[in-house]
Write a protein that holds these residues in place. Sequence first.
Motif, mmCIF file in Angstrom:
data_model
loop_
_atom_site.group_PDB
_atom_site.id
_atom_site.type_symbol
_atom_site.label_atom_id
_atom_site.label_comp_id
_atom_site.label_asym_id
_atom_site.label_seq_id
_atom_site.Cartn_x
_atom_site.Cartn_y
_atom_site.Cartn_z
ATOM 1 N N UNK A 140 15.992 26.289 26.653
ATOM 2 C CA UNK A 140 17.085 25.321 26.827
ATOM 3 C C UNK A 140 16.640 24.148 27.703
ATOM 4 N N UNK A 141 15.968 24.475 28.796
ATOM 5 C CA UNK A 141 15.521 23.435 29.720
ATOM 6 C C UNK A 141 14.528 22.492 29.043
ATOM 7 N N UNK A 142 13.621 23.056 28.255
ATOM 8 C CA UNK A 142 12.649 22.228 27.533
ATOM 9 C C UNK A 142 13.353 21.338 26.507
ATOM 10 N N UNK A 143 14.383 21.890 25.873
ATOM 11 C CA UNK A 143 15.141 21.107 24.888
ATOM 12 C C UNK A 143 15.863 19.948 25.575
ATOM 13 N N UNK A 144 16.412 20.190 26.762
ATOM 14 C CA UNK A 144 17.082 19.133 27.513
ATOM 15 C C UNK A 144 16.080 18.053 27.908
ATOM 16 N N UNK A 145 14.909 18.483 28.352
ATOM 17 C CA UNK A 145 13.858 17.521 28.719
ATOM 18 C C UNK A 145 13.520 16.620 27.534
ATOM 19 N N UNK A 146 13.311 17.230 26.372
ATOM 20 C CA UNK A 146 12.984 16.467 25.170
ATOM 21 C C UNK A 146 14.129 15.530 24.790
ATOM 22 N N UNK A 193 24.687 16.979 22.244
ATOM 23 C CA UNK A 193 23.662 18.019 22.315
ATOM 24 C C UNK A 193 23.510 18.537 23.739
ATOM 25 N N UNK A 194 23.573 17.643 24.721
ATOM 26 C CA UNK A 194 23.447 18.062 26.112
ATOM 27 C C UNK A 194 24.580 18.993 26.512
ATOM 28 N N UNK A 195 25.789 18.684 26.074
ATOM 29 C CA UNK A 195 26.936 19.551 26.385
ATOM 30 C C UNK A 195 26.722 20.945 25.805
ATOM 31 N N UNK A 196 26.175 21.005 24.583
ATOM 32 C CA UNK A 196 25.913 22.314 23.952
ATOM 33 C C UNK A 196 24.860 23.092 24.742
ATOM 34 N N UNK A 197 23.806 22.389 25.165
ATOM 35 C CA UNK A 197 22.741 23.050 25.915
ATOM 36 C C UNK A 197 23.248 23.552 27.271
ATOM 37 N N UNK A 198 24.088 22.753 27.917
ATOM 38 C CA UNK A 198 24.646 23.154 29.210
ATOM 39 C C UNK A 198 25.483 24.418 29.064
ATOM 40 N N UNK A 210 13.205 21.982 35.162
ATOM 41 C CA UNK A 210 14.419 21.211 35.444
ATOM 42 C C UNK A 210 14.162 20.116 36.479
ATOM 43 N N UNK A 211 13.359 20.416 37.494
ATOM 44 C CA UNK A 211 13.089 19.402 38.509
ATOM 45 C C UNK A 211 12.210 18.287 37.970
ATOM 46 N N UNK A 212 11.395 18.597 36.963
ATOM 47 C CA UNK A 212 10.531 17.572 36.375
ATOM 48 C C UNK A 212 11.341 16.502 35.652
ATOM 49 N N UNK A 213 12.493 16.904 35.063
ATOM 50 C CA UNK A 213 13.264 15.878 34.348
ATOM 51 C C UNK A 213 14.415 15.301 35.179
ATOM 52 N N UNK A 214 14.565 15.732 36.416
ATOM 53 C CA UNK A 214 15.621 15.160 37.249
ATOM 54 C C UNK A 214 15.460 13.657 37.484
#
Length: 256
Positions: free
Chosen positions: A43-49, A66-71, A105-109
Amino acid sequence: MRTAALMIFLLSVNTPIVAWDGGTMPAETSHDADKLCRKLIANAKAIDSLLQRIHDKESADKGAIELERQIQEMRVLLAGLEQLPFDEETTNIITEQMATLTHITQAYMPRIQELLELNAYGSQALMDNLRKHNADNDYYDAESEDVAAPYAQIYSGMETALSNVLYALCKATDAATAKEASQIVSEALAEHRRLQEELITLQSLESQPQAQMPQQTALMELKKELEQEILRLQEQSYYGEPDLPILLPEYLKLIQ
């Protein structure tokens, strides 16, 4: 329980957690923990992408859905983790996987911060979901956001530079790759010094966040990994690269 709360709780445990008192631990428990954690990482990788693909209002509006679904999926997965009995094996699995999840997660913050500063290209739905995701990870605090933001940006830059160094060092397995790593270390060291000067200036001008920031915690975890890589390279005589024995200890001393 929010994402960061579970991460911090597990990563701060120095002794095994034993919360199961119903007899023999079910064999599938550790498998379930590993499965849930791997899904969280996916999920985190998908959010990053997803965040990297947003470049205008149209992609922002689509990304918001898509972000809402991933969250929501991450919340369900975290709820599943909370229900698992934390025997020693399960706790070790979750702790290791949560460390990986934290790095992602911290990498894409910084990208989230950038999108917030751009008002999500005018997409209110994306703005709402970005703030929601920050809240889930304990990165968003409306009262302290102004104070923490510049510090977060500096520490995120340090974290990114160090992550690049670790990636290069891990790939160093011979003279050629050690030389490539040496160049990356040199550049990252210069960047870290620049950011440290910014930090000192900021500290002299503005108040500091009262609590330690997640980026600082992540930086300390990466420092431990750097120490391990230095030991490995020492055993290999740094693959004959003369600058690494000088640059790496200097870098290590700067991280604090």
